[in-house]
Design an enzyme around this catalytic site. Structure first.
Site, mmCIF file in Angstrom:
data_model
loop_
_atom_site.group_PDB
_atom_site.id
_atom_site.type_symbol
_atom_site.label_atom_id
_atom_site.label_comp_id
_atom_site.label_asym_id
_atom_site.label_seq_id
_atom_site.Cartn_x
_atom_site.Cartn_y
_atom_site.Cartn_z
ATOM 1 N N HIS A 487 10.040 -3.391 4.896
ATOM 2 C CA HIS A 487 9.604 -3.883 3.588
ATOM 3 C C HIS A 487 8.385 -3.106 3.091
ATOM 4 C CE1 HIS A 487 8.912 -7.358 0.686
ATOM 5 N NE2 HIS A 487 7.767 -6.710 0.633
ATOM 6 N N GLU A 488 7.412 -2.881 3.979
ATOM 7 C CA GLU A 488 6.199 -2.178 3.568
ATOM 8 C C GLU A 488 6.462 -0.690 3.322
ATOM 9 O OE1 GLU A 488 3.726 -3.920 2.626
ATOM 10 O OE2 GLU A 488 4.812 -5.675 3.373
ATOM 11 N N HIS A 491 7.613 -0.218 -0.078
ATOM 12 C CA HIS A 491 6.507 -0.175 -1.048
ATOM 13 C C HIS A 491 5.934 1.241 -1.153
ATOM 14 C CE1 HIS A 491 5.922 -4.200 -2.507
ATOM 15 N NE2 HIS A 491 5.887 -4.724 -1.300
#
Length: 522
Positions: A487-488, A491
């Site tokens: 998920h990071e 980003h």
């Protein structure tokens, strides 16, 4: 292992297995179970890992919290029968050491045996005084104690409050922070108190963290294992910076907590309270607030015994008789309705969906040349997660990437769901391998916090990343940690989780999402 230890060891293992089975059945992490039981978060891990033997107190609480239909208690009784039969090697002479009257798990650390937090409004300022009776249940001396000072002038209006505190930040000189430590047995004798020096840890416009030191110009007086003392600290904040609320967060095992508010009776104050915890949304206080009038003061007092770790108790008030506060002549107003989850994140400094930087690829560090920059970015990420952690409990763990706080660098921090695990620092990370298996889980995002979405991700990933010195590492991650890290990394590549959702799958409003605070299941 001696032969006589084997039956008891097997019985302890059976107890640990039964405990783990019911914990998983109830969908709780070890940390969540420990909090519900009122234990240090690491202790459940120690029992399940067979590093600590079960106790009657532990078994009773586990049975009650997990509602195991007597299964956990039965396993403990089986273990206890084996132990009492003498098959477990005990202390000298074959006897068990005495159980202390107030049992605490080994390594608990500091325990607050009693806290009295007193907030008084006098002549346009609030004076907060906190007195805590401490017991050192750890195996190491304690030489400092962390306290926090936080203000929010306009609760429910984050942009207005942030702007106000930027223009009128808390200043150390106005706080008039004073701290004392009781050196003798008589807490009413001023001679028995030592002043405590203090050292700033975090200094922000509306938030301060301070180490109170068990020392002063006359010497040091650490709190040794098994010792007790009482500390008292106080500070002042003007009504132009202090909103109409007072919150106590339980960060250490606490036996009793009392909150007292004192206002001029002429203002006709009305006071109410709210409670939040790891397992429940915001609810009214479970017991009423007592009110009385003393001379010309309206005094409100509320007490709770054995509050759960990480519980937060928030008292709010309004003055039914209008009054003027501060040089601006602004009328103090009652709190407004709760704000949206995304607005709370925005107030904590998290960029929200629609911000251009969230759609841009982050710039990699040139390490070790950019080491000072990388250190600063990491510190800012950790500080922001500290603020966010004050607002919300993340049972699934949480991560934060630099673009989410307005920094276009390839850095992210991941806090695993287990409290004992250290934060993961990711510099210049990229996924170089994925496993063949995947699953779908609901994800949230600090930059899109009003919704949750179902996202398919691999159950295992290999990540190449860098240390501050520029060394390249390859690390394998699986399940929850793999999902958080993927998920990071998204980003840092300019993606949000909604980009990975299957077409036509709707987002779930956070108000309708039923697994808040619970870990993902595998």
């Amino acid at each position: 292992m001696a032969g006589s230890d084997v039956p008891a060891q097997r019985a302890a293992e059976a107890f640990a297995a039964e405990l783990a089975r019911w914990r998983v059945e109830r969908g709780l992490t070890k940390k969540q179970l420990a909090v519900e039981m009122g234990f240090d978060p690491s202790y459940v891990s120690h029992v399940e890992g067979r590093r600590h033997r079960p106790t009657e107190d532990f078994a009773r609480r586990a049975e009650a919290v997990l509602a195991a239909s007597g299964a956990i208690w039965l396993r403990f009784k089986e273990y206890e029968e084996v132990r009492r039969a003498g098959r477990l090697t005990a202390g000298p002479g074959g006897r068990d050491p005495p159980v202390p009257e107030q049992w605490l798990p080994p390594g608990t650390g500091l325990v607050v045996e009693q806290e009295l937090s007193d907030l008084s409004y006098v002549d346009g300022s609030y004076r907060c005084t906190v007195r805590r009776a401490l017991y050192n249940a750890s195996t190491e001396p304690v030489s400092r104690y962390l306290v926090r000072i936080s203000v929010d002038r306009f609760p429910g209006e984050p942009e207005r409050s942030n702007r106000h505190h930027r223009e009128h930040p808390l200043r150390w000189d106005e706080l008039d922070l004073q701290a004392l430590c009781m050196s003798g047995a008589d807490s009413t004798d001023p001679v028995g108190w030592e002043s405590m020096e203090w050292r700033a840890k975090h200094d922000r416009d509306a938030f301060k963290e301070v180490w109170l030191l068990f020392e002063n110009g006359n010497g040091r007086f650490p709190l040794y294992p098994g010792q007790r003392t009482t500390i008292e600290y106080g500070y002042t904040v003007g009504a132009d910076k202090w909103g109409m609320w007072f919150q106590r967060a339980v960060r250490l095992p606490t036996r009793q907590l009392t909150v007292r508010l004192s206002f001029p009776a002429a203002l006709s104050p009305a006071v109410w309270g709210l409670e939040t915890s790891l397992s429940a949304e915001e609810v009214p206080l479970r017991t009423p607030i007592a009110a009385r009038t003393v001379d010309d003061r309206a005094v409100f007092e509320w007490t709770t015994d054995s509050p759960a770790l990480n519980a937060r108790y928030r008292l709010q008030w309004r003055f039914r008789t209008p009054m003027l506060a501060g040089a601006e002549g602004a009328v103090i107003r009652p709190p407004v309705a709760p704000i949206k989850a995304s607005e709370r994140m925005r107030a904590a400094g998290i960029a929200q969906r629609g911000t251009d930087l969230l759609r841009q690829r982050a710039q990699p560090f040139d390490l070790p040349r950019d080491e000072p920059v990388a250190r600063d970015v990491v510190q800012r990420l950790i500080a922001t997660l500290d603020r966010v952690g004050e607002m919300h409990f993340f049972g699934k763990g949480v991560g934060l990437a630099a673009p989410q706080i307005g920094l276009g660098w390839a850095a992210a921090i991941v806090l695993p769901p287990e409290l004992d695990d250290d934060p993961l620092v990711l510099l210049n990370p990229r996924i170089i391998g994925v496993g063949s298996d995947s699953d779908e889980q609901y994800e949230g995002c600090l930059s899109f916090f009003d919704h949750r979405g179902l996202v398919r991700r691999p159950l295992g990933i290999e990540v190449e990343h860098a240390t501050l010195t520029g060394t390249r590492l390859i690390t394998s991650y699986d399940q929850a940690i793999a999902r958080l890290i993927a998920h990071e990394i998204d980003h840092l590549e300019g993606r949000l989780y909604v980009d990975r959702m299957a077409p036509g799958v709707p987002l779930v409003p956070v108000e309708e999402y039923r697994d808040t605070g619970r870990p993902w299941t595998y």
